[in-house]
Design an enzyme around this catalytic site. Structure first.
Site, PDB file in Angstrom:
ATOM      1  N   HIS A 102       0.856  -1.192   0.000  1.00 19.91           N
ATOM      2  CA  HIS A 102       0.000   0.000   0.000  1.00 19.91           C
ATOM      3  C   HIS A 102       0.883   1.230   0.000  1.00 19.91           C
ATOM      4  CE1 HIS A 102       1.286  -0.314   4.161  1.00 19.91           C
ATOM      5  NE2 HIS A 102       0.981   0.952   4.325  1.00 19.91           N
ATOM      6  N   ASP A 140       0.653   5.129   1.819  1.00 17.53           N
ATOM      7  CA  ASP A 140      -0.152   5.750   2.869  1.00 17.53           C
ATOM      8  C   ASP A 140      -1.006   6.862   2.258  1.00 17.53           C
ATOM      9  OD1 ASP A 140       1.090   4.000   4.588  1.00 17.53           O
ATOM     10  OD2 ASP A 140       2.454   5.487   5.443  1.00 17.53           O
TER      11      ASP A 140
END
Ligand code: OGA
Ligand code: NI
Length: 362
Positions: free
Chosen positions: A236, A238
């Site tokens: 991912h 942020d």
């Protein structure tokens, strides 16, 4: 009712409840449940064997030197190339009292050591993302990460829902609060230099973020009998602006996507790992990149970390700053922060897919 009062982060969305991985790991007698198995790990390309042998190291920035007139220009240039070329750096000489850090490590460690029933007293409620639980879970089929979390909105004050914070250990609340204040200040100060480095005034980003939301999240990654089959935290980037990460023990686990390979980050003792998030990528119209990262686990010991996320607030606009864009091609759209953050909580953790949706040609 004041904006944000009572409901805290729930105004942006919630997540389904999932089992505690710590509890699952403790009673695991046979195979790991299928929901945690990640077939994609078979394709892993990890850079070197730890950073030492890969030839590359994430940059190290000295906070003291950034604000010392003798060295500021030189250190700010290093910061600029770290933000531009890496999106990640380690921050040393940051000035946060050791005592504040040691105490927060202690209360967080103590919290996760409590029996499940005790931790469940602050279990995340339906429709929420604060407390002991998991965010970004939206279906019963979705793959799960090998980790638990305890997360709270810590700024601004009207968003704080102290009644959801643990009272066991007894000093949890004041200790967590003291830590949150310190890293908020650190993030605000760093944003001054980042602002200047992006060609804005010293206070422009600082002013944008100072009334912003801070979320402090503790991650607990239990040991796993089959660590190569799971992920502590899926890849991912942020979604927020600037992340201040404290790795609580010496165990490696964080890996960043560096030129298509996963580069393990070896935390320097006493340092923070700082990274540029999606909001800064958007505000800077892509000049700074929010880099994908993930967490792997081991089969021996639990790994703990505390991530502090710094972001804008309701009423702000998430979009490229005109003074940065100048004559360049506009890459990202501008949306209201509330809309943006609802999009964040409605999505799964999936690489940089959120940023793609913010692109103008999407
Ligand atoms: C996060 C994160 C890394 C870690 O919480 O967003 O990337 O080392 N954590 O726990
Ligand atoms: Ni992260």
């Amino acid at each position: 009712m004041e904006m944000g009062e009572q409901i805290g982060l729930a105004r942006f969305g919630g997540s389904l409840k999932v089992e505690s991985v710590q509890a699952l790991a403790a009673k695991l007698s046979s195979d790991i449940p299928n929901r945690y198995i990640r077939p994609e790990r078979a394709e892993d390309i990890v850079a070197g064997d730890g950073e030492e042998n890969s030839g590359e190291r994430i940059p190290v920035i000295d906070f003291g030197r950034l604000f010392d007139s003798e060295s500021s220009v030189e250190e700010a240039a290093k910061l600029h190339s770290a933000c531009k070329g890496w999106g990640f750096f380690q921050l040393v000489n940051h000035g946060i009292p050791e005592d504040v850090i040691n105490k927060v490590k202690q209360v967080v460690e103590d919290f996760f050591k409590l029996p499940l029933e005790e931790k469940e007293k602050v279990a995340q409620l339906p429709g929420q993302t604060e407390g002991y639980g998991q965010a970004f879970i939206h279906s019963k089929e979705q793959k799960l990460d090998w980790g638990d979390r305890l997360a709270y909105a810590t700024f601004p004050p009207n968003l704080k829902q102290l009644r959801l914070w643990p009272t066991n250990p007894p000093s949890f609340r004041e200790t967590f609060d003291a830590y949150a204040i310190e890293i908020k200040r650190l993030s605000d100060e760093l944003l001054k230099m980042i602002s200047k480095n992006l060609g804005l005034g010293l206070k422009e980003l600082y002013d944008m973020f100072k009334g912003g939301i801070q979320i402090v999240k503790c991650n607990y990654y239990p040991p796993c009998p089959n660590p190569d089959k799971v992920l502590g935290f899926s890849p991912h980037s942020d979604a927020t602006g600037l992340t201040v990460l404290l790795q609580m023990n010496e165990l490696q686990g964080l890996q960043i996507n560096r030129k298509g390979k996963w580069l393990p980050v070896k935390a320097l003792p006493g340092a923070f790992v700082i990274n540029v998030g999606d909001i800064i990528e958007i505000l800077s119209n892509g000049k700074y990149k929010s880099i994908e990262h993930r967490v792997v686990v081991n089969n021996k010991k639990a790994r703990l970390s505390i991530a502090g996320f710094h972001t804008l607030n309701v009423g702000d606009v998430v979009g490229p700053i005109p003074e940065i864009v100048k004559g360049d091609k506009l890459i990202y759209k501008s949306v209201q922060f509330e809309e943006y953050f609802k999009m964040v909580y409605a999505s799964k953790v999936e690489g940089k897919s959120l940023l793609d949706r913010m692109k103008l040609d999407a």
